[in-house]
Design a protein around this motif. Structure first.
Motif, short mmCIF file in Angstrom:
data_model
loop_
_atom_site.label_atom_id
_atom_site.label_comp_id
_atom_site.label_asym_id
_atom_site.label_seq_id
_atom_site.Cartn_x
_atom_site.Cartn_y
_atom_site.Cartn_z
N UNK A 178 0.85 -1.19 0.00
CA UNK A 178 0.00 0.00 0.00
C UNK A 178 0.89 1.24 0.00
N UNK A 179 0.57 2.24 -0.79
CA UNK A 179 1.40 3.44 -0.85
C UNK A 179 0.68 4.67 -0.31
N UNK A 180 -0.53 4.51 0.22
CA UNK A 180 -1.29 5.68 0.67
C UNK A 180 -0.65 6.38 1.86
N UNK A 181 0.11 5.64 2.65
CA UNK A 181 0.75 6.23 3.83
C UNK A 181 1.94 7.12 3.46
N UNK A 182 2.45 7.01 2.22
CA UNK A 182 3.64 7.75 1.84
C UNK A 182 3.46 9.26 1.95
N UNK A 183 2.25 9.74 1.73
CA UNK A 183 1.99 11.17 1.85
C UNK A 183 2.19 11.64 3.30
N UNK A 184 1.94 10.74 4.26
CA UNK A 184 2.15 11.08 5.66
C UNK A 184 3.64 11.08 6.01
N UNK A 185 4.39 10.21 5.34
CA UNK A 185 5.84 10.24 5.51
C UNK A 185 6.38 11.57 5.00
#
Length: 410
Positions: A178-185
């Protein structure tokens, strides 16, 4: 009742075995230049927050390098072997309470408090961390908080949780899917505290183990640039090291390297390696990234135009690790021999590059590096003979005999 039970099970820990920062038994004791020993994770956190002093003595540290205290580590391990095998956990919550916290995490109104309890539970022991990873949907719930929440403090705690368990395969697989968390990184790298930014960089390095994961990281708008900014603006050695490691992990394609060159990665690395107090591991990783950049035409051109960077590489040869020296030689060979950059040859010659290359040839280097050194000497000799600088043309290069077998260090 609880107090009596705790007193009954209390185990006296020798003061020498306690970390002066966390007051817990040290797992990996390391000593600063002041002679004071700390647990590795505690002192790394202290230094990553921007401190340049010894916490116990408050002395300013001339160097933030530390040395493993192997003797103390053996004594601690010996002491632990004689402790009760089922000593009570110092965790703030029991396993049953922990199960409820994890189960209801996505529905919790006070996620901050719940995540704090999870972090403390995981810090207590490797057994707790294995228990957490083994729970059904535990990692999914935690990552779900990261995806749904826009509060920096909450996201930082999720990153702290992931940092504690990221070495587990189950965690890496979930993060890769899943890559959706990358924006939070990206949000943490921009606005988070230093320790959280370091943890974020480390997690990105862990998950960038395959082409697909690397592509997802790079495709997240702005993430590559923030990683570059991280190493360009920070002075903390752990921050720079974490950022460099991540960039090395994701710089596997030419488009990524070209972007880094456009950002100014060559000039940034030049600034890092010419710093007088730069840690050896940072120098090694800097030269490794530079070697990666030098695999493309644009990279070799940028390095050839940076006299400061070339001078820094030559200066660091034989002064850091063997790996750093070999990375440095490879970069010089790429620019001076492969690219045949005349300006680069002259810049390297001006800082006694040939002397350093000869020293590397006589050291315990690999056969490939020794061959590159030989080609470098020839290239620099040619560059010297064509030089318009008379003072430079009278240097030792002009009369260098390729049959020379030994040269004294200078």
């Amino acid at each position: 009742m609880v107090r009596n039970r705790r007193e009954e099970l209390y185990v006296t820990v020798p003061t020498l075995f306690r970390c002066p920062i966390s007051m817990d038994v040290m797992k990996s004791p390391v000593s600063l230049c002041t002679g004071v020993t700390y647990d590795r994770s505690s002192i790394q956190t202290w230094l990553s927050q921007g401190h340049n002093t010894c916490p116990a003595t408050m002395q300013i540290l001339p160097s933030t390098d530390f040395t493993p205290n192997l003797t103390l580590r053996r004594l601690i391990n010996l002491w632990l072997q004689h402790q009760p095998p089922h000593a009570p956990s110092s965790s703030a919550v029991t396993k049953s309470e922990f199960l409820e916290i994890v189960k209801n995490l996505n529905g919790e109104k006070n996620r901050l408090s719940s995540l704090l309890k999870i972090v403390e539970f995981l810090k207590c022991s490797s057994e707790n961390r294995r228990f957490f990873v083994s729970l059904s949907d535990a990692i999914v719930n935690v990552v779900g908080v990261l995806v749904d929440c826009d509060v920096v403090e909450v996201c930082e705690l999720v990153v702290a949780v992931l940092d504690l368990v990221i070495s587990e395969n189950e965690v890496k697989e979930i993060l890769r899917s899943d890559r959706r968390y990358l924006s939070k990184f990206l949000m943490i790298l921009k606005n988070g505290k230093l320790s959280s930014r370091i943890q974020t960089a480390k997690i990105l390095e862990f998950i960038a183990l395959d082409v697909n994961s690397q592509r997802k990281i790079v495709e997240e708008q702005g993430l590559l640039y923030e990683l570059y900014v991280f190493i360009n603006t920070e002075t903390n050695r752990f921050a720079i090291e974490a950022g460099l490691s991540t960039l090395i992990a994701i710089s596997t394609t030419r488009p990524v390297r070209k972007e880094l060159i456009r950002f100014g990665i060559v000039e940034t690395i030049g600034k890092i390696i010419t710093g007088s107090e730069t840690a050896r591991i940072v120098v090694e990783k800097s030269l490794k990234l530079l070697e990666t950049v030098a695999t493309c035409t644009e990279g070799r051109s940028a390095i050839g135009k940076s006299e400061d960077c070339l001078s820094g590489i030559v200066t660091r040869l034989m002064k850091s690790s063997r790996a750093a020296t070999e990375h440095g030689v490879t970069v010089l060979w790429s620019v001076c021999c492969l690219a045949r950059d005349e300006a680069a040859r002259e810049a390297v010659g001006k800082v006694n590059g040939v002397m350093k290359v000869l020293l590397v040839m006589q050291s315990d280097c690999s056969a490939g590096v020794r061959q590159m050194c030989g080609e470098l000497v020839k290239a620099l000799r040619v560059g010297n003979s064509n030089s318009s600088n008379k003072k430079y043309s009278k240097s030792c290069l002009a009369s260098y005999d390729t049959k020379t077998t030994h040269i004294m260090p200078y």
